[in-house]
Design a protein around this motif. Structure first.
Motif, PDB file in Angstrom:
ATOM      1  N   PRO A  50       0.796  -1.210   0.000  1.00 26.03           N
ATOM      2  CA  PRO A  50       0.000   0.000   0.000  1.00 26.03           C
ATOM      3  C   PRO A  50       0.838   1.274   0.000  1.00 26.03           C
ATOM      4  CG  PRO A  50       0.062  -0.884   2.210  1.00 26.03           C
ATOM      5  CD  PRO A  50       0.838  -1.834   1.334  1.00 26.03           C
ATOM      6  N   GLN A  51       2.044   1.240   0.553  1.00 24.42           N
ATOM      7  CA  GLN A  51       2.915   2.414   0.524  1.00 24.42           C
ATOM      8  C   GLN A  51       4.338   1.931   0.495  1.00 24.42           C
ATOM      9  OE1 GLN A  51       1.951   3.150   4.562  1.00 24.42           O
ATOM     10  NE2 GLN A  51       0.317   4.510   3.906  1.00 24.42           N
ATOM     11  N   GLY A  52       5.141   2.647  -0.229  1.00 23.40           N
ATOM     12  CA  GLY A  52       6.545   2.285  -0.233  1.00 23.40           C
ATOM     13  C   GLY A  52       7.139   2.232  -1.625  1.00 23.40           C
ATOM     14  N   VAL A  53       8.369   1.759  -1.655  1.00 18.03           N
ATOM     15  CA  VAL A  53       9.143   1.713  -2.890  1.00 18.03           C
ATOM     16  C   VAL A  53       9.725   0.319  -3.044  1.00 18.03           C
ATOM     17  CG1 VAL A  53      11.105   2.728  -4.112  1.00 18.03           C
ATOM     18  CG2 VAL A  53       9.754   4.141  -2.568  1.00 18.03           C
ATOM     19  N   ARG A  54       9.689  -0.188  -4.258  1.00 16.20           N
ATOM     20  CA  ARG A  54      10.291  -1.482  -4.575  1.00 16.20           C
ATOM     21  C   ARG A  54      11.419  -1.243  -5.569  1.00 16.20           C
ATOM     22  NH1 ARG A  54       8.262  -4.273  -8.863  1.00 16.20           N
ATOM     23  NH2 ARG A  54       6.384  -3.085  -8.518  1.00 16.20           N
ATOM     24  N   ALA A  55      12.567  -1.829  -5.326  1.00 17.87           N
ATOM     25  CA  ALA A  55      13.722  -1.702  -6.208  1.00 17.87           C
ATOM     26  C   ALA A  55      13.933  -3.006  -6.958  1.00 17.87           C
ATOM     27  CB  ALA A  55      14.967  -1.346  -5.399  1.00 17.87           C
ATOM     28  N   SER A  56      14.065  -2.907  -8.272  1.00 19.57           N
ATOM     29  CA  SER A  56      14.358  -4.097  -9.073  1.00 19.57           C
ATOM     30  C   SER A  56      15.606  -3.821  -9.903  1.00 19.57           C
ATOM     31  CB  SER A  56      13.178  -4.462  -9.969  1.00 19.57           C
ATOM     32  OG  SER A  56      12.858  -3.386 -10.822  1.00 19.57           O
ATOM     33  N   VAL A  57      16.423  -4.847 -10.059  1.00 20.42           N
ATOM     34  CA  VAL A  57      17.700  -4.715 -10.754  1.00 20.42           C
ATOM     35  C   VAL A  57      17.589  -5.355 -12.127  1.00 20.42           C
ATOM     36  CG1 VAL A  57      20.157  -5.269 -10.670  1.00 20.42           C
ATOM     37  CG2 VAL A  57      18.920  -4.812  -8.550  1.00 20.42           C
ATOM     38  N   GLU A  58      18.097  -4.656 -13.140  1.00 17.03           N
ATOM     39  CA  GLU A  58      18.145  -5.228 -14.481  1.00 17.03           C
ATOM     40  C   GLU A  58      19.516  -4.959 -15.085  1.00 17.03           C
ATOM     41  OE1 GLU A  58      16.383  -1.743 -17.384  1.00 17.03           O
ATOM     42  OE2 GLU A  58      15.025  -3.318 -16.723  1.00 17.03           O
ATOM     43  N   GLN A  59      19.946  -5.867 -15.925  1.00 14.95           N
ATOM     44  CA  GLN A  59      21.242  -5.722 -16.574  1.00 14.95           C
ATOM     45  C   GLN A  59      21.079  -4.908 -17.850  1.00 14.95           C
ATOM     46  OE1 GLN A  59      23.195  -9.307 -18.108  1.00 14.95           O
ATOM     47  NE2 GLN A  59      25.073  -8.557 -17.171  1.00 14.95           N
ATOM     48  N   VAL A  60      22.028  -4.011 -18.097  1.00 15.16           N
ATOM     49  CA  VAL A  60      22.034  -3.195 -19.306  1.00 15.16           C
ATOM     50  C   VAL A  60      22.932  -3.904 -20.317  1.00 15.16           C
ATOM     51  CG1 VAL A  60      22.589  -0.943 -20.272  1.00 15.16           C
ATOM     52  CG2 VAL A  60      21.716  -1.112 -17.937  1.00 15.16           C
ATOM     53  N   ASP A  61      22.358  -4.360 -21.418  1.00 14.06           N
ATOM     54  CA  ASP A  61      23.088  -5.193 -22.368  1.00 14.06           C
ATOM     55  C   ASP A  61      23.734  -4.422 -23.518  1.00 14.06           C
ATOM     56  OD1 ASP A  61      22.705  -7.632 -21.078  1.00 14.06           O
ATOM     57  OD2 ASP A  61      20.706  -7.853 -21.931  1.00 14.06           O
ATOM     58  N   THR A  62      23.868  -3.115 -23.400  1.00 15.37           N
ATOM     59  CA  THR A  62      24.547  -2.383 -24.466  1.00 15.37           C
ATOM     60  C   THR A  62      26.001  -2.837 -24.531  1.00 15.37           C
ATOM     61  OG1 THR A  62      25.099  -0.579 -22.951  1.00 15.37           O
ATOM     62  CG2 THR A  62      23.091  -0.331 -24.255  1.00 15.37           C
ATOM     63  N   PRO A  63      26.561  -2.899 -25.720  1.00 13.64           N
ATOM     64  CA  PRO A  63      27.947  -3.377 -25.825  1.00 13.64           C
ATOM     65  C   PRO A  63      28.944  -2.342 -25.313  1.00 13.64           C
ATOM     66  CG  PRO A  63      27.115  -2.743 -27.980  1.00 13.64           C
ATOM     67  CD  PRO A  63      25.973  -2.618 -27.015  1.00 13.64           C
ATOM     68  N   GLY A  64      30.044  -2.840 -24.778  1.00 16.57           N
ATOM     69  CA  GLY A  64      31.136  -1.976 -24.379  1.00 16.57           C
ATOM     70  C   GLY A  64      32.016  -1.686 -25.586  1.00 16.57           C
ATOM     71  N   ALA A  65      32.959  -0.801 -25.414  1.00 21.71           N
ATOM     72  CA  ALA A  65      33.874  -0.463 -26.500  1.00 21.71           C
ATOM     73  C   ALA A  65      34.736  -1.672 -26.852  1.00 21.71           C
ATOM     74  CB  ALA A  65      34.753   0.707 -26.084  1.00 21.71           C
ATOM     75  N   MET A  66      35.055  -1.799 -28.135  1.00 23.04           N
ATOM     76  CA  MET A  66      35.926  -2.879 -28.607  1.00 23.04           C
ATOM     77  C   MET A  66      37.326  -2.304 -28.807  1.00 23.04           C
ATOM     78  SD  MET A  66      33.969  -5.524 -28.769  1.00 23.04           S
ATOM     79  CE  MET A  66      34.746  -6.738 -29.791  1.00 23.04           C
ATOM     80  N   VAL A  67      38.319  -3.005 -28.272  1.00 18.94           N
ATOM     81  CA  VAL A  67      39.711  -2.576 -28.427  1.00 18.94           C
ATOM     82  C   VAL A  67      40.559  -3.775 -28.837  1.00 18.94           C
ATOM     83  CG1 VAL A  67      39.543  -0.691 -26.746  1.00 18.94           C
ATOM     84  CG2 VAL A  67      40.250  -2.937 -25.987  1.00 18.94           C
ATOM     85  N   ALA A  68      41.659  -3.469 -29.526  1.00 21.53           N
ATOM     86  CA  ALA A  68      42.596  -4.516 -29.916  1.00 21.53           C
ATOM     87  C   ALA A  68      43.531  -4.788 -28.742  1.00 21.53           C
ATOM     88  CB  ALA A  68      43.391  -4.071 -31.135  1.00 21.53           C
ATOM     89  N   GLU A  69      43.709  -6.070 -28.443  1.00 22.08           N
ATOM     90  CA  GLU A  69      44.586  -6.446 -27.334  1.00 22.08           C
ATOM     91  C   GLU A  69      45.520  -7.562 -27.803  1.00 22.08           C
ATOM     92  OE1 GLU A  69      43.614  -8.666 -23.343  1.00 22.08           O
ATOM     93  OE2 GLU A  69      43.106  -6.549 -23.172  1.00 22.08           O
ATOM     94  N   GLN A  70      46.771  -7.439 -27.421  1.00 23.37           N
ATOM     95  CA  GLN A  70      47.767  -8.439 -27.787  1.00 23.37           C
ATOM     96  C   GLN A  70      47.644  -9.643 -26.858  1.00 23.37           C
ATOM     97  OE1 GLN A  70      49.622  -7.936 -30.459  1.00 23.37           O
ATOM     98  NE2 GLN A  70      50.547  -9.955 -30.312  1.00 23.37           N
TER      99      GLN A  70
END
Length: 107
Positions: free
Chosen positions: A46-66
């Motif tokens: 009836p009163q209050g706040v609920r927190a839900s967690v979701e993963q953000v699937d946007t890609p990270g930067a791509m870099v060349a690695e040896q």
């Protein structure tokens, strides 16, 4: 008065989860392939706040690695410090506001 305290306590829990999430994202900013999480707040009956967690699937930067197999493209984390720190400051202010509500109800 109990209802006000209950609402503020659920807000404290929700903002605690948001701050913890910010800390986790920042801690993993240099982890290869890490996907950040986002905490969404919603009304809870009836009163209050609920927190839900979701993963953000946007890609990270791509870099060349040896590597031992030659040069390979690897994905960095998708965490942006420029987003995380302002978000953390907003979350801390939300936490403090709910804490003041508990203190006022207690007085």
């Amino acid at each position: 008065m109990i209802a006000g305290i209950q609402s503020a306590l659920s807000g404290l829990q929700a903002y605690t989860r948001k701050v913890e999430n910010n800390a986790n994202n920042v801690a993993n900013v240099n982890s290869l392939g890490f996907k950040k999480n986002r905490v969404l707040l919603a009304e809870q009956a009836p009163q209050g706040v609920r927190a839900s967690v979701e993963q953000v699937d946007t890609p990270g930067a791509m870099v060349a690695e040896q590597t031992s197999r030659g040069t390979e493209m690897v994905e960095l984390s998708n965490v942006d410090i420029g987003e995380e720190f302002p978000d953390m400051m907003r979350n801390v202010h939300g936490y403090k506001a709910n804490l003041k509500t508990v203190q006022a109800a207690d007085a």
